[in-house]
Design a protein around this motif. Structure first.
Motif, PDB file in Angstrom:
ATOM      1  N   ALA A  69      26.863  43.280  30.101  1.00  0.00           N
ATOM      2  CA  ALA A  69      27.303  41.943  29.704  1.00  0.00           C
ATOM      3  C   ALA A  69      26.113  41.046  29.363  1.00  0.00           C
ATOM      4  O   ALA A  69      26.205  40.188  28.474  1.00  0.00           O
ATOM      5  N   ALA A  70      24.993  41.251  30.042  1.00  0.00           N
ATOM      6  CA  ALA A  70      23.802  40.450  29.776  1.00  0.00           C
ATOM      7  C   ALA A  70      23.175  40.793  28.434  1.00  0.00           C
ATOM      8  O   ALA A  70      22.433  39.985  27.866  1.00  0.00           O
ATOM      9  N   ARG A  71      23.489  41.963  27.894  1.00  0.00           N
ATOM     10  CA  ARG A  71      22.892  42.402  26.633  1.00  0.00           C
ATOM     11  C   ARG A  71      23.847  42.280  25.456  1.00  0.00           C
ATOM     12  O   ARG A  71      23.420  41.918  24.354  1.00  0.00           O
ATOM     13  N   ALA A  72      25.126  42.611  25.680  1.00  0.00           N
ATOM     14  CA  ALA A  72      26.126  42.507  24.607  1.00  0.00           C
ATOM     15  C   ALA A  72      26.683  41.082  24.572  1.00  0.00           C
ATOM     16  O   ALA A  72      27.856  40.837  24.827  1.00  0.00           O
ATOM     17  N   THR A  73      25.815  40.131  24.261  1.00  0.00           N
ATOM     18  CA  THR A  73      26.160  38.706  24.374  1.00  0.00           C
ATOM     19  C   THR A  73      27.138  38.231  23.301  1.00  0.00           C
ATOM     20  O   THR A  73      27.771  37.195  23.466  1.00  0.00           O
ATOM     21  N   ARG A  74      27.248  38.982  22.212  1.00  0.00           N
ATOM     22  CA  ARG A  74      28.208  38.642  21.157  1.00  0.00           C
ATOM     23  C   ARG A  74      29.232  39.756  20.975  1.00  0.00           C
ATOM     24  O   ARG A  74      30.020  39.726  20.028  1.00  0.00           O
ATOM     25  N   GLY A  75      29.204  40.719  21.884  1.00  0.00           N
ATOM     26  CA  GLY A  75      30.099  41.854  21.767  1.00  0.00           C
ATOM     27  C   GLY A  75      31.189  41.828  22.822  1.00  0.00           C
ATOM     28  O   GLY A  75      31.667  40.759  23.226  1.00  0.00           O
ATOM     29  N   ARG A  76      31.548  43.014  23.282  1.00  0.00           N
ATOM     30  CA  ARG A  76      32.637  43.147  24.255  1.00  0.00           C
ATOM     31  C   ARG A  76      32.291  44.303  25.184  1.00  0.00           C
ATOM     32  O   ARG A  76      31.853  45.364  24.730  1.00  0.00           O
ATOM     33  N   VAL A  77      32.492  44.084  26.465  1.00  0.00           N
ATOM     34  CA  VAL A  77      32.219  45.117  27.464  1.00  0.00           C
ATOM     35  C   VAL A  77      33.520  45.488  28.149  1.00  0.00           C
ATOM     36  O   VAL A  77      34.220  44.623  28.686  1.00  0.00           O
ATOM     37  N   TYR A  78      33.840  46.779  28.122  1.00  0.00           N
ATOM     38  CA  TYR A  78      35.041  47.293  28.784  1.00  0.00           C
ATOM     39  C   TYR A  78      34.625  48.205  29.938  1.00  0.00           C
ATOM     40  O   TYR A  78      33.581  48.858  29.883  1.00  0.00           O
ATOM     41  N   GLY A  79      35.456  48.265  30.940  1.00  0.00           N
ATOM     42  CA  GLY A  79      35.237  49.194  32.030  1.00  0.00           C
ATOM     43  C   GLY A  79      36.556  49.725  32.536  1.00  0.00           C
ATOM     44  O   GLY A  79      37.545  48.981  32.592  1.00  0.00           O
ATOM     45  N   VAL A  80      36.594  51.006  32.861  1.00  0.00           N
ATOM     46  CA  VAL A  80      37.775  51.589  33.512  1.00  0.00           C
ATOM     47  C   VAL A  80      37.310  52.249  34.805  1.00  0.00           C
ATOM     48  O   VAL A  80      36.253  52.890  34.859  1.00  0.00           O
ATOM     49  N   ASP A  81      38.099  52.072  35.859  1.00  0.00           N
ATOM     50  CA  ASP A  81      37.797  52.687  37.147  1.00  0.00           C
ATOM     51  C   ASP A  81      39.123  52.967  37.848  1.00  0.00           C
ATOM     52  O   ASP A  81      40.061  52.160  37.755  1.00  0.00           O
ATOM     53  N   HIS A  82      39.175  54.105  38.551  1.00  0.00           N
ATOM     54  CA  HIS A  82      40.442  54.464  39.201  1.00  0.00           C
ATOM     55  C   HIS A  82      40.626  53.781  40.556  1.00  0.00           C
ATOM     56  O   HIS A  82      41.615  54.025  41.238  1.00  0.00           O
ATOM     57  N   SER A  83      39.675  52.933  40.946  1.00  0.00           N
ATOM     58  CA  SER A  83      39.775  52.233  42.229  1.00  0.00           C
ATOM     59  C   SER A  83      40.068  50.753  42.016  1.00  0.00           C
ATOM     60  O   SER A  83      39.254  50.025  41.424  1.00  0.00           O
ATOM     61  N   ALA A  84      41.194  50.302  42.532  1.00  0.00           N
ATOM     62  CA  ALA A  84      41.534  48.877  42.437  1.00  0.00           C
ATOM     63  C   ALA A  84      40.524  48.028  43.202  1.00  0.00           C
ATOM     64  O   ALA A  84      40.223  46.886  42.811  1.00  0.00           O
ATOM     65  N   VAL A  85      39.979  48.574  44.295  1.00  0.00           N
ATOM     66  CA  VAL A  85      38.976  47.854  45.078  1.00  0.00           C
ATOM     67  C   VAL A  85      37.735  47.584  44.228  1.00  0.00           C
ATOM     68  O   VAL A  85      37.165  46.488  44.243  1.00  0.00           O
ATOM     69  N   MET A  86      37.312  48.573  43.448  1.00  0.00           N
ATOM     70  CA  MET A  86      36.122  48.398  42.612  1.00  0.00           C
ATOM     71  C   MET A  86      36.395  47.448  41.446  1.00  0.00           C
ATOM     72  O   MET A  86      35.516  46.694  41.033  1.00  0.00           O
ATOM     73  N   VAL A  87      37.602  47.474  40.911  1.00  0.00           N
ATOM     74  CA  VAL A  87      37.949  46.527  39.850  1.00  0.00           C
ATOM     75  C   VAL A  87      37.816  45.099  40.376  1.00  0.00           C
ATOM     76  O   VAL A  87      37.239  44.218  39.716  1.00  0.00           O
ATOM     77  N   GLU A  88      38.325  44.862  41.586  1.00  0.00           N
ATOM     78  CA  GLU A  88      38.237  43.534  42.190  1.00  0.00           C
ATOM     79  C   GLU A  88      36.787  43.130  42.420  1.00  0.00           C
ATOM     80  O   GLU A  88      36.374  42.007  42.089  1.00  0.00           O
ATOM     81  N   ARG A  89      35.990  44.052  42.961  1.00  0.00           N
ATOM     82  CA  ARG A  89      34.592  43.726  43.281  1.00  0.00           C
ATOM     83  C   ARG A  89      33.795  43.465  42.008  1.00  0.00           C
ATOM     84  O   ARG A  89      33.036  42.500  41.912  1.00  0.00           O
ATOM     85  N   ALA A  90      33.945  44.342  41.010  1.00  0.00           N
ATOM     86  CA  ALA A  90      33.181  44.182  39.773  1.00  0.00           C
ATOM     87  C   ALA A  90      33.629  42.937  39.009  1.00  0.00           C
ATOM     88  O   ALA A  90      32.814  42.292  38.335  1.00  0.00           O
ATOM     89  N   SER A  91      34.893  42.577  39.110  1.00  0.00           N
ATOM     90  CA  SER A  91      35.382  41.355  38.446  1.00  0.00           C
ATOM     91  C   SER A  91      34.699  40.122  39.028  1.00  0.00           C
ATOM     92  O   SER A  91      34.342  39.191  38.293  1.00  0.00           O
ATOM     93  N   ARG A  92      34.498  40.116  40.342  1.00  0.00           N
ATOM     94  CA  ARG A  92      33.785  38.997  40.961  1.00  0.00           C
ATOM     95  C   ARG A  92      32.333  38.958  40.495  1.00  0.00           C
ATOM     96  O   ARG A  92      31.787  37.886  40.208  1.00  0.00           O
ATOM     97  N   ARG A  93      31.719  40.126  40.394  1.00  0.00           N
ATOM     98  CA  ARG A  93      30.313  40.204  39.985  1.00  0.00           C
ATOM     99  C   ARG A  93      30.116  39.677  38.563  1.00  0.00           C
ATOM    100  O   ARG A  93      29.058  39.093  38.256  1.00  0.00           O
ATOM    101  N   THR A  94      31.090  39.884  37.703  1.00  0.00           N
ATOM    102  CA  THR A  94      30.932  39.531  36.281  1.00  0.00           C
ATOM    103  C   THR A  94      31.769  38.317  35.879  1.00  0.00           C
ATOM    104  O   THR A  94      32.053  38.126  34.704  1.00  0.00           O
ATOM    105  N   ARG A  95      32.132  37.503  36.857  1.00  0.00           N
ATOM    106  CA  ARG A  95      33.013  36.359  36.571  1.00  0.00           C
ATOM    107  C   ARG A  95      32.429  35.436  35.493  1.00  0.00           C
ATOM    108  O   ARG A  95      33.153  34.900  34.650  1.00  0.00           O
TER     109      ARG A  95
END
Length: 205
Positions: A69-95
């Motif tokens: 996200a720090a590099r693709a400043t005009r682009g789009r960053v997607y992520g998929v993970d099979h853990s709902a816990v990690m989705v929640e944690r990473a969402s906070r990190r990249t808010r």
């Protein structure tokens, strides 16, 4: 026996974090210095540009997602993970970059649509857990534009892992990428203990 069972359950949490144990595993992954070095290094190798559309498969606590996200400043960053816990944690990190980052709770064998073709894909220490990795890589190649890049990284975590273990892991990743149709393969190594191997390839179109 009880101690062995507890150890096995904790190891499983690193593979598929869930519940309180998954939150502990996520905290460990996010704060382990070697994990951060490994993820930042792979993102560096992928040479992400400001307008790139990038996907990470198995993003865990979101260390690499934050770097993307720090590099693709005009682009789009997607992520998929099979853990709902990690989705929640990473969402906070990249808010702070929520307008450019989309994190999805999904398995690699049930990828959603990302609209336009992607410029780059990466997976760090996750491809070994995929069902039918060659098929998954063919599907990922289909999501990339011609000339799009992929980076697969592995730092072996089995008991007694060493440089030879990493070399074998690199060969396995090379074979998988070749079978999936990627070209221009190259191998890079990061000197951690054990070393990290990253195999990069290109979608020939």
């Amino acid at each position: 026996m009880a101690t062995t069972g507890l150890k096995q359950r904790m190891i499983q949490q690193f593979h598929h974090p869930r519940g309180l144990g998954g939150r502990v595993a996520g905290w460990v992954m996010a704060h382990r210095g070697s994990n951060r070095r490994r993820n930042v290094w792979v993102v560096d190798l992928l040479d992400v540009q400001p307008a790139d559309r990038v996907l990470e498969v198995g993003f865990g606590p979101g260390t690499a997602i934050g770097e993307l996200a720090a590099r693709a400043t005009r682009g789009r960053v997607y992520g998929v993970d099979h853990s709902a816990v990690m989705v929640e944690r990473a969402s906070r990190r990249t808010r702070a970059a929520a307008d450019r980052v989309e994190l999805i709770h999904a398995s690699v064998d049930r990828l959603p649509s990302f609209g336009a073709p992607l410029d780059a894909v990466l997976a760090v220490n996750s491809s070994g857990f995929w069902p039918d990795p060659p098929q998954r890589l063919r599907e990922l190649r289909g999501l990339l534009r011609p000339g799009g890049r992929i980076a697969l990284a592995s730092q072996p975590r089995c008991p007694g892992a060493n440089r030879d273990t990493t070399t074998r892991a690199a060969r396995e990743l090379q074979d998988l990428l070749t079978k999936a149709g990627f070209t221009e393969l190259r191998v890079e190594t990061l000197a951690l203990d054990p070393p990290v191997a990253c195999v990069l390839g290109v979608n020939p179109g």
